[in-house]
Design an enzyme around this catalytic site. Structure first.
Site, PDB file in Angstrom:
ATOM      1  N   ARG A  98       0.811  -1.208   0.000  1.00  0.00           N
ATOM      2  CA  ARG A  98       0.000   0.000   0.000  1.00  0.00           C
ATOM      3  C   ARG A  98       0.851   1.267   0.000  1.00  0.00           C
ATOM      4  NH1 ARG A  98      -3.099   1.944  -2.638  1.00  0.00           N
ATOM      5  NH2 ARG A  98      -4.132  -0.088  -2.569  1.00  0.00           N
ATOM      6  N   LYS A 133       3.343  25.512  -3.812  1.00  0.00           N
ATOM      7  CA  LYS A 133       2.126  25.048  -3.143  1.00  0.00           C
ATOM      8  C   LYS A 133       2.073  23.526  -3.167  1.00  0.00           C
ATOM      9  CE  LYS A 133      -0.338  29.327  -4.176  1.00  0.00           C
ATOM     10  NZ  LYS A 133      -1.483  29.951  -4.870  1.00  0.00           N
ATOM     11  N   LYS A 165       6.855  40.222  -3.536  1.00  0.00           N
ATOM     12  CA  LYS A 165       5.405  40.196  -3.696  1.00  0.00           C
ATOM     13  C   LYS A 165       4.807  41.473  -3.109  1.00  0.00           C
ATOM     14  CE  LYS A 165       3.518  36.069  -3.241  1.00  0.00           C
ATOM     15  NZ  LYS A 165       3.352  35.632  -4.655  1.00  0.00           N
ATOM     16  N   GLU A 195       6.452  40.856  -8.432  1.00  0.00           N
ATOM     17  CA  GLU A 195       5.049  40.597  -8.733  1.00  0.00           C
ATOM     18  C   GLU A 195       4.350  41.912  -9.066  1.00  0.00           C
ATOM     19  OE1 GLU A 195       2.183  37.876  -6.318  1.00  0.00           O
ATOM     20  OE2 GLU A 195       1.917  39.920  -5.571  1.00  0.00           O
ATOM     21  N   ASP A 216       0.629  39.162 -12.522  1.00  0.00           N
ATOM     22  CA  ASP A 216      -0.246  38.440 -11.602  1.00  0.00           C
ATOM     23  C   ASP A 216      -1.717  38.763 -11.859  1.00  0.00           C
ATOM     24  OD1 ASP A 216      -0.813  36.793  -9.317  1.00  0.00           O
ATOM     25  OD2 ASP A 216      -1.186  38.632  -8.193  1.00  0.00           O
TER      26      ASP A 216
END
Length: 278
Positions: A98, A133, A165, A195, A216
């Site tokens: 598994r 992410k 950012k 950004e 962005d």
């Protein structure tokens, strides 16, 4: 590419989580002397990722296992393809099954979904980028899977580049000041990315000497205008709200990169099974 030493440490944690003190079913039902051979099969068309990690799960738990890899990471295969043949003590194979399947299904899912996005912009000059992410603890493996699907890795971590950012810019007071501060101390070969969500910010970032400008959540007409204005003086990355049905039009604006987290965050695990040889 991933760190094999770190992968082995993660495998130990995965096995400990799944097994607990011991595999009750295998211990009760399977003769300790019994041996078995299984084929790991793709039950749908996939792009393979993590096959070596899955093999390492078996050999980490039982070093005497014999593995024959039939495919390589990054390879696209059809339904029914044999990915791996594994032989060894039956108890051990059934206990580790598994965990091995979980990781190769997850990573191949990311690679398979990423390949769809990469294919959608293959007719343009833009290259697909992933993001940070990722699932905590699985970043390097998921980034590897992303690369297997045809994406380029964006920053692997916060120490891999300077990205200014909106909140960094707000604290510094302006894009110009943020870039100025970054240039004072940034390592010589490290790029500075800014950004921007408005064209006036793009102009300011370019004047300040940014190496990469992120567009962005910009509308496509604004992206086209940014491409014309920058004219190759900095790399342009489109980001924000990228979907499979919109990525081609975004890439066609002339940007250098399109970044998205969707394949990392929402890719379904693909169907892979461990079966008796036919």
């Amino acid at each position: 590419m991933y760190d094999r030493f770190s992968a082995l440490r993660m495998i130990d944690l995965w096995l400990a989580e799944d097994i607990g003190f011991f595999d009750l079913t295998a211990q009760l039902m399977i003769d300790p002397k019994a041996r078995a051979t299984f084929h790991m099969n793709a039950r749908e068309p996939i792009t393979v990722a993590g096959i070596e990690v899955a093999a390492a799960v078996f050999t980490r738990y039982e070093p005497s296992c014999q593995i024959e890899l039939k495919v390589e990471d990054g390879q696209a295969v059809d339904k029914g393809a044999v990915l791996m043949i594994v032989s060894g003590p039956a108890q051990a194979l059934l206990t580790a099954e598994r965990v091995a399947l979980n990781i190769v299904q997850r990573l191949s899912g990311i690679a398979t979904e990423t390949a769809k996005y990469a294919s959608a912009i293959a007719h343009t000059k833009a290259r697909l980028l992933d993001t940070r992410k990722t699932t905590p603890g699985l970043r390097m493996l998921e980034k590897h899977a992303s690369a297997c699907g045809g994406a380029l890795n964006h920053r692997l971590g916060l120490d891999n580049g300077v990205m200014l950012k909106d909140n960094h810019i707000a604290v510094c007071g302006s894009i110009s000041e943020a870039v100025r501060r970054a240039k004072l101390k940034v390592p010589a070969l490290t790029k500075i990315e800014v950004e921007c969500d408005r064209l006036e910010q793009v102009r300011e970032a370019l004047a300040a000497g940014a190496d990469v400008i992120m567009l962005d959540n910009m509308a496509i007409p604004a992206m086209r205008e940014a491409v014309l204005f920058v004219a190759g003086r900095a790399a342009l990355e489109a980001s924000g709200g990228i979907r499979l049905d919109t990525i081609a039009a975004i890439a066609e604006t002339g940007v250098d990169y399109v970044s998205t987290s969707r394949p990392l965050q929402s890719a379904p695990a693909v169907d892979i099974g461990l079966d008796e040889p036919r």
